[in-house]
Design a protein around this motif. Structure first.
Motif, short mmCIF file in Angstrom:
data_model
loop_
_atom_site.label_atom_id
_atom_site.label_comp_id
_atom_site.label_asym_id
_atom_site.label_seq_id
_atom_site.Cartn_x
_atom_site.Cartn_y
_atom_site.Cartn_z
N ARG A 276 0.84 -1.21 0.00
CA ARG A 276 0.00 0.00 0.00
C ARG A 276 0.87 1.26 0.00
N LEU A 277 1.93 1.25 0.82
CA LEU A 277 2.82 2.41 0.87
C LEU A 277 3.55 2.61 -0.46
N GLN A 278 3.96 1.51 -1.10
CA GLN A 278 4.61 1.61 -2.41
C GLN A 278 3.68 2.26 -3.42
N ALA A 279 2.42 1.86 -3.42
CA ALA A 279 1.45 2.44 -4.36
C ALA A 279 1.26 3.93 -4.07
N LEU A 280 1.16 4.29 -2.81
CA LEU A 280 0.99 5.71 -2.45
C LEU A 280 2.22 6.52 -2.83
N LEU A 281 3.41 5.94 -2.65
CA LEU A 281 4.64 6.63 -3.05
C LEU A 281 4.68 6.87 -4.56
N ARG A 282 4.32 5.84 -5.33
CA ARG A 282 4.32 5.98 -6.79
C ARG A 282 3.35 7.07 -7.26
N GLN A 283 2.25 7.21 -6.54
CA GLN A 283 1.25 8.22 -6.90
C GLN A 283 1.61 9.61 -6.38
N GLY A 284 2.69 9.70 -5.62
CA GLY A 284 3.10 10.99 -5.08
C GLY A 284 2.30 11.41 -3.87
N GLU A 285 1.52 10.50 -3.31
CA GLU A 285 0.66 10.83 -2.17
C GLU A 285 1.42 11.06 -0.87
N LEU A 286 2.66 10.58 -0.81
CA LEU A 286 3.42 10.70 0.43
C LEU A 286 4.61 11.65 0.31
N ASP A 287 4.64 12.42 -0.76
CA ASP A 287 5.73 13.37 -0.94
C ASP A 287 5.76 14.33 0.26
N GLY A 288 6.92 14.46 0.85
CA GLY A 288 7.09 15.38 1.98
C GLY A 288 6.51 14.88 3.30
N ASN A 289 6.11 13.63 3.38
CA ASN A 289 5.53 13.08 4.60
C ASN A 289 6.65 12.86 5.63
N GLN A 290 6.72 13.74 6.61
CA GLN A 290 7.79 13.68 7.62
C GLN A 290 7.72 12.44 8.49
N ALA A 291 6.51 11.98 8.79
CA ALA A 291 6.37 10.78 9.62
C ALA A 291 6.93 9.56 8.90
N LEU A 292 6.68 9.46 7.59
CA LEU A 292 7.23 8.35 6.81
C LEU A 292 8.74 8.44 6.76
N HIS A 293 9.26 9.63 6.56
CA HIS A 293 10.71 9.81 6.52
C HIS A 293 11.35 9.36 7.83
N ARG A 294 10.80 9.80 8.95
CA ARG A 294 11.33 9.39 10.26
C ARG A 294 11.26 7.88 10.44
N ALA A 295 10.14 7.28 10.05
CA ALA A 295 9.98 5.83 10.19
C ALA A 295 11.01 5.09 9.35
N LEU A 296 11.24 5.54 8.12
CA LEU A 296 12.20 4.87 7.25
C LEU A 296 13.64 5.03 7.76
N VAL A 297 13.95 6.17 8.34
CA VAL A 297 15.29 6.37 8.92
C VAL A 297 15.49 5.40 10.08
N ILE A 298 14.50 5.28 10.94
CA ILE A 298 14.60 4.37 12.09
C ILE A 298 14.73 2.93 11.62
N ILE A 299 13.96 2.54 10.61
CA ILE A 299 14.04 1.18 10.06
C ILE A 299 15.43 0.92 9.49
N ALA A 300 15.96 1.87 8.72
CA ALA A 300 17.30 1.71 8.13
C ALA A 300 18.37 1.59 9.22
N GLU A 301 18.25 2.41 10.25
CA GLU A 301 19.22 2.34 11.35
C GLU A 301 19.14 0.98 12.06
N GLU A 302 17.95 0.46 12.24
CA GLU A 302 17.78 -0.85 12.89
C GLU A 302 18.37 -1.95 12.03
N ARG A 303 18.14 -1.90 10.73
CA ARG A 303 18.74 -2.90 9.83
C ARG A 303 20.26 -2.81 9.89
N GLY A 304 20.81 -1.59 9.90
CA GLY A 304 22.24 -1.42 9.98
C GLY A 304 22.82 -1.96 11.28
N ARG A 305 22.10 -1.76 12.37
CA ARG A 305 22.55 -2.26 13.66
C ARG A 305 22.62 -3.79 13.66
#
Length: 116
Positions: free
Chosen positions: A84-113
């Protein structure tokens, strides 16, 4: 694990050590770079086998913090939410979504850890 049987995580760890100590030192610069890519892939696979459940739970929890559409009721599986998030991203519905950005940063940091 029974007797002397090796599990997948242990086998990947042994492969990582063999590559790092025995194979990498004897390779040319280009081959060494490519082998480091393989080594990193092994580390990621090992981490996902070892801690994959924790990572999935953390990823789901982070993505549930993102307010997107009424369908995001918190009952979705991780796979459904990603689609669902991929579809919304492709449609541009989440452009500038700060909550998504924060969530993705946290996920990436956890994967890196997990792969360190």
């Amino acid at each position: 694990m029974k007797g002397g049987e090796a599990d997948a995580v242990r086998l990947l760890s042994l492969a990582e050590k063999e590559i790092a100590t025995e194979i990498l030192p004897g390779l040319s610069a280009d081959a060494r770079y490519r082998m480091r890519l393989v080594l990193n892939a092994l580390k990621i696979a090992g981490a996902e086998l070892r801690d994959g459940g924790d990572l999935k739970a953390a990823t789901l929890a982070q993505l549930q913090t993102v307010e997107t559409t009424p369908q995001g009721d918190g009952a979705e599986t991780l796979g459904a939410m990603k689609l669902r998030l991929q579809a919304l991203l492709r449609q541009g519905e989440l452009d500038g979504n700060q909550a998504l950005h924060r969530a993705l940063v946290i996920i990436a940091e956890e994967r890196g850890r997990l792969i360190r």
